[in-house]
Motif scaffolding. Structure first.
Motif, PDB file in Angstrom:
ATOM      1  N   GLU A   1      39.039  27.120  42.925  1.00 18.58           N
ATOM      2  CA  GLU A   1      38.075  28.207  43.021  1.00 18.58           C
ATOM      3  C   GLU A   1      37.081  27.974  44.150  1.00 18.58           C
ATOM      4  N   THR A   2      36.520  29.086  44.624  1.00 19.95           N
ATOM      5  CA  THR A   2      35.467  29.045  45.632  1.00 19.95           C
ATOM      6  C   THR A   2      34.147  29.322  44.925  1.00 19.95           C
ATOM      7  N   PHE A   3      33.136  28.454  45.131  1.00 18.61           N
ATOM      8  CA  PHE A   3      31.868  28.629  44.431  1.00 18.61           C
ATOM      9  C   PHE A   3      30.721  28.039  45.249  1.00 18.61           C
ATOM     10  N   ALA A   4      29.516  28.494  44.965  1.00 17.61           N
ATOM     11  CA  ALA A   4      28.320  27.992  45.641  1.00 17.61           C
ATOM     12  C   ALA A   4      27.927  26.657  45.029  1.00 17.61           C
ATOM     13  N   VAL A   5      27.712  25.656  45.879  1.00 10.09           N
ATOM     14  CA  VAL A   5      27.301  24.341  45.390  1.00 10.09           C
ATOM     15  C   VAL A   5      25.837  24.048  45.700  1.00 10.09           C
ATOM     16  N   GLY A   6      25.235  24.867  46.551  1.00  7.12           N
ATOM     17  CA  GLY A   6      23.832  24.682  46.880  1.00  7.12           C
ATOM     18  C   GLY A   6      23.223  25.970  47.379  1.00  7.12           C
ATOM     19  N   PHE A   7      22.055  26.316  46.864  1.00 11.74           N
ATOM     20  CA  PHE A   7      21.362  27.541  47.277  1.00 11.74           C
ATOM     21  C   PHE A   7      19.876  27.331  47.101  1.00 11.74           C
ATOM     22  N   ASN A   8      19.086  27.635  48.155  1.00 20.82           N
ATOM     23  CA  ASN A   8      17.643  27.463  48.060  1.00 20.82           C
ATOM     24  C   ASN A   8      16.859  28.700  48.493  1.00 20.82           C
ATOM     25  N   GLY A   9      17.548  29.827  48.665  1.00 23.45           N
ATOM     26  CA  GLY A   9      16.879  31.047  49.093  1.00 23.45           C
ATOM     27  C   GLY A   9      16.908  31.249  50.597  1.00 23.45           C
ATOM     28  N   TYR A  10      17.112  30.173  51.339  1.00 23.41           N
ATOM     29  CA  TYR A  10      17.175  30.233  52.802  1.00 23.41           C
ATOM     30  C   TYR A  10      18.575  29.923  53.324  1.00 23.41           C
ATOM     31  N   SER A  11      19.333  29.158  52.537  1.00 21.42           N
ATOM     32  CA  SER A  11      20.699  28.816  52.923  1.00 21.42           C
ATOM     33  C   SER A  11      21.541  28.634  51.668  1.00 21.42           C
ATOM     34  N   VAL A  12      22.854  28.708  51.861  1.00 19.01           N
ATOM     35  CA  VAL A  12      23.795  28.499  50.758  1.00 19.01           C
ATOM     36  C   VAL A  12      24.980  27.696  51.282  1.00 19.01           C
ATOM     37  N   THR A  13      25.445  26.755  50.465  1.00 18.44           N
ATOM     38  CA  THR A  13      26.633  25.975  50.770  1.00 18.44           C
ATOM     39  C   THR A  13      27.707  26.369  49.769  1.00 18.44           C
ATOM     40  N   VAL A  14      28.886  26.721  50.282  1.00 21.14           N
ATOM     41  CA  VAL A  14      29.993  27.180  49.452  1.00 21.14           C
ATOM     42  C   VAL A  14      31.133  26.174  49.555  1.00 21.14           C
ATOM     43  N   SER A  15      31.667  25.757  48.416  1.00 15.37           N
ATOM     44  CA  SER A  15      32.819  24.859  48.371  1.00 15.37           C
ATOM     45  C   SER A  15      34.068  25.688  48.122  1.00 15.37           C
TER      46      SER A  15
ATOM     47  N   GLN B   1      32.794  33.842  52.368  1.00  9.60           N
ATOM     48  CA  GLN B   1      31.765  34.834  52.703  1.00  9.60           C
ATOM     49  C   GLN B   1      31.278  35.649  51.503  1.00  9.60           C
ATOM     50  N   PRO B   2      32.152  36.180  50.638  1.00  9.30           N
ATOM     51  CA  PRO B   2      31.651  36.966  49.494  1.00  9.30           C
ATOM     52  C   PRO B   2      30.759  36.168  48.539  1.00  9.30           C
ATOM     53  N   VAL B   3      31.068  34.891  48.357  1.00  6.85           N
ATOM     54  CA  VAL B   3      30.247  34.045  47.483  1.00  6.85           C
ATOM     55  C   VAL B   3      28.871  33.853  48.107  1.00  6.85           C
ATOM     56  N   ALA B   4      28.838  33.607  49.410  1.00  5.14           N
ATOM     57  CA  ALA B   4      27.567  33.438  50.114  1.00  5.14           C
ATOM     58  C   ALA B   4      26.774  34.740  50.120  1.00  5.14           C
ATOM     59  N   ASP B   5      27.468  35.859  50.316  1.00  2.95           N
ATOM     60  CA  ASP B   5      26.792  37.167  50.302  1.00  2.95           C
ATOM     61  C   ASP B   5      26.112  37.420  48.958  1.00  2.95           C
ATOM     62  N   THR B   6      26.803  37.109  47.878  1.00  2.00           N
ATOM     63  CA  THR B   6      26.240  37.314  46.541  1.00  2.00           C
ATOM     64  C   THR B   6      24.981  36.480  46.343  1.00  2.00           C
ATOM     65  N   ALA B   7      25.021  35.226  46.763  1.00  2.00           N
ATOM     66  CA  ALA B   7      23.846  34.354  46.610  1.00  2.00           C
ATOM     67  C   ALA B   7      22.682  34.862  47.451  1.00  2.00           C
ATOM     68  N   CYS B   8      22.928  35.192  48.706  1.00  2.00           N
ATOM     69  CA  CYS B   8      21.848  35.639  49.589  1.00  2.00           C
ATOM     70  C   CYS B   8      21.298  37.005  49.184  1.00  2.00           C
ATOM     71  N   GLN B   9      22.158  37.874  48.666  1.00  2.00           N
ATOM     72  CA  GLN B   9      21.691  39.193  48.227  1.00  2.00           C
ATOM     73  C   GLN B   9      20.741  39.095  47.046  1.00  2.00           C
ATOM     74  N   SER B  10      20.805  38.001  46.307  1.00  2.00           N
ATOM     75  CA  SER B  10      19.891  37.823  45.171  1.00  2.00           C
ATOM     76  C   SER B  10      18.439  37.664  45.623  1.00  2.00           C
ATOM     77  N   VAL B  11      18.235  37.335  46.900  1.00  2.00           N
ATOM     78  CA  VAL B  11      16.878  37.244  47.451  1.00  2.00           C
ATOM     79  C   VAL B  11      16.656  38.287  48.549  1.00  2.00           C
ATOM     80  N   GLY B  12      17.518  39.319  48.581  1.00  2.00           N
ATOM     81  CA  GLY B  12      17.342  40.429  49.518  1.00  2.00           C
ATOM     82  C   GLY B  12      17.711  40.105  50.955  1.00  2.00           C
ATOM     83  N   LYS B  13      18.621  39.156  51.155  1.00  2.00           N
ATOM     84  CA  LYS B  13      19.024  38.756  52.502  1.00  2.00           C
ATOM     85  C   LYS B  13      20.538  38.844  52.628  1.00  2.00           C
ATOM     86  N   SER B  14      21.047  38.647  53.843  1.00  2.00           N
ATOM     87  CA  SER B  14      22.497  38.617  54.041  1.00  2.00           C
ATOM     88  C   SER B  14      22.910  37.259  54.601  1.00  2.00           C
ATOM     89  N   ALA B  15      24.145  36.854  54.296  1.00  2.00           N
ATOM     90  CA  ALA B  15      24.653  35.539  54.685  1.00  2.00           C
ATOM     91  C   ALA B  15      25.252  35.575  56.089  1.00  2.00           C
TER      92      ALA B  15
END
Length: 80
Positions: free
Chosen positions: A18-32, A46-60
Motif C-alpha cells: 500500500e501507499t500511505f503517508a508516513v510523515g505530515f506536519n502541515g508544511y510537507s508530507v512524506t509518502v511511502s 500524489q493522491p495521498v499527498a494531495d489528501t494530506a495537504c488539502q486537510s490544511v487548505g494547500k496543494s502538494a
C-alpha cells in the motif's frame, strides 16, 4: 491463536504493497510506496499527498524521492 498467526502472515505482504503517508506536519508530507520507478511512482504517491495537504487548505508539490528500505520508496512533497 494459530488463526491470528496465520492471518498476520497472510496480511503482512498485502499491507506492504500500500501507499500511505508516513510523515505530515502541515508544511510537507512524506509518502511511502512500493519501489516503482519513474513518473508512475510519483503518480501513485500524489493522491495521498494531495489528501494530506488539502486537510490544511494547500496543494502538494513533488520535490524528491529516496529509497531508504529495500522494496519501498519515500516521496517528499511540499504543501503550498
Amino acid at each position: 491463536m494459530r488463526f491470528l498467526i496465520v492471518l498476520g502472515l497472510v496480511a503482512s505482504p498485502a499491507l506492504a504493497q500500500e501507499t500511505f503517508a508516513v510523515g505530515f506536519n502541515g508544511y510537507s508530507v512524506t509518502v511511502s510506496s512500493p519501489n516503482y520507478s519513474g513518473q508512475t511512482a510519483v503518480d501513485t504517491a500524489q493522491p495521498v499527498a494531495d489528501t494530506a495537504c488539502q486537510s490544511v487548505g494547500k496543494s502538494a508539490v513533488f520535490q524528491g524521492r529516496r529509497a531508504p528500505q529495500r522494496g519501498n520508496a519515500e516521496f517528499f512533497f511540499l504543501c503550498l
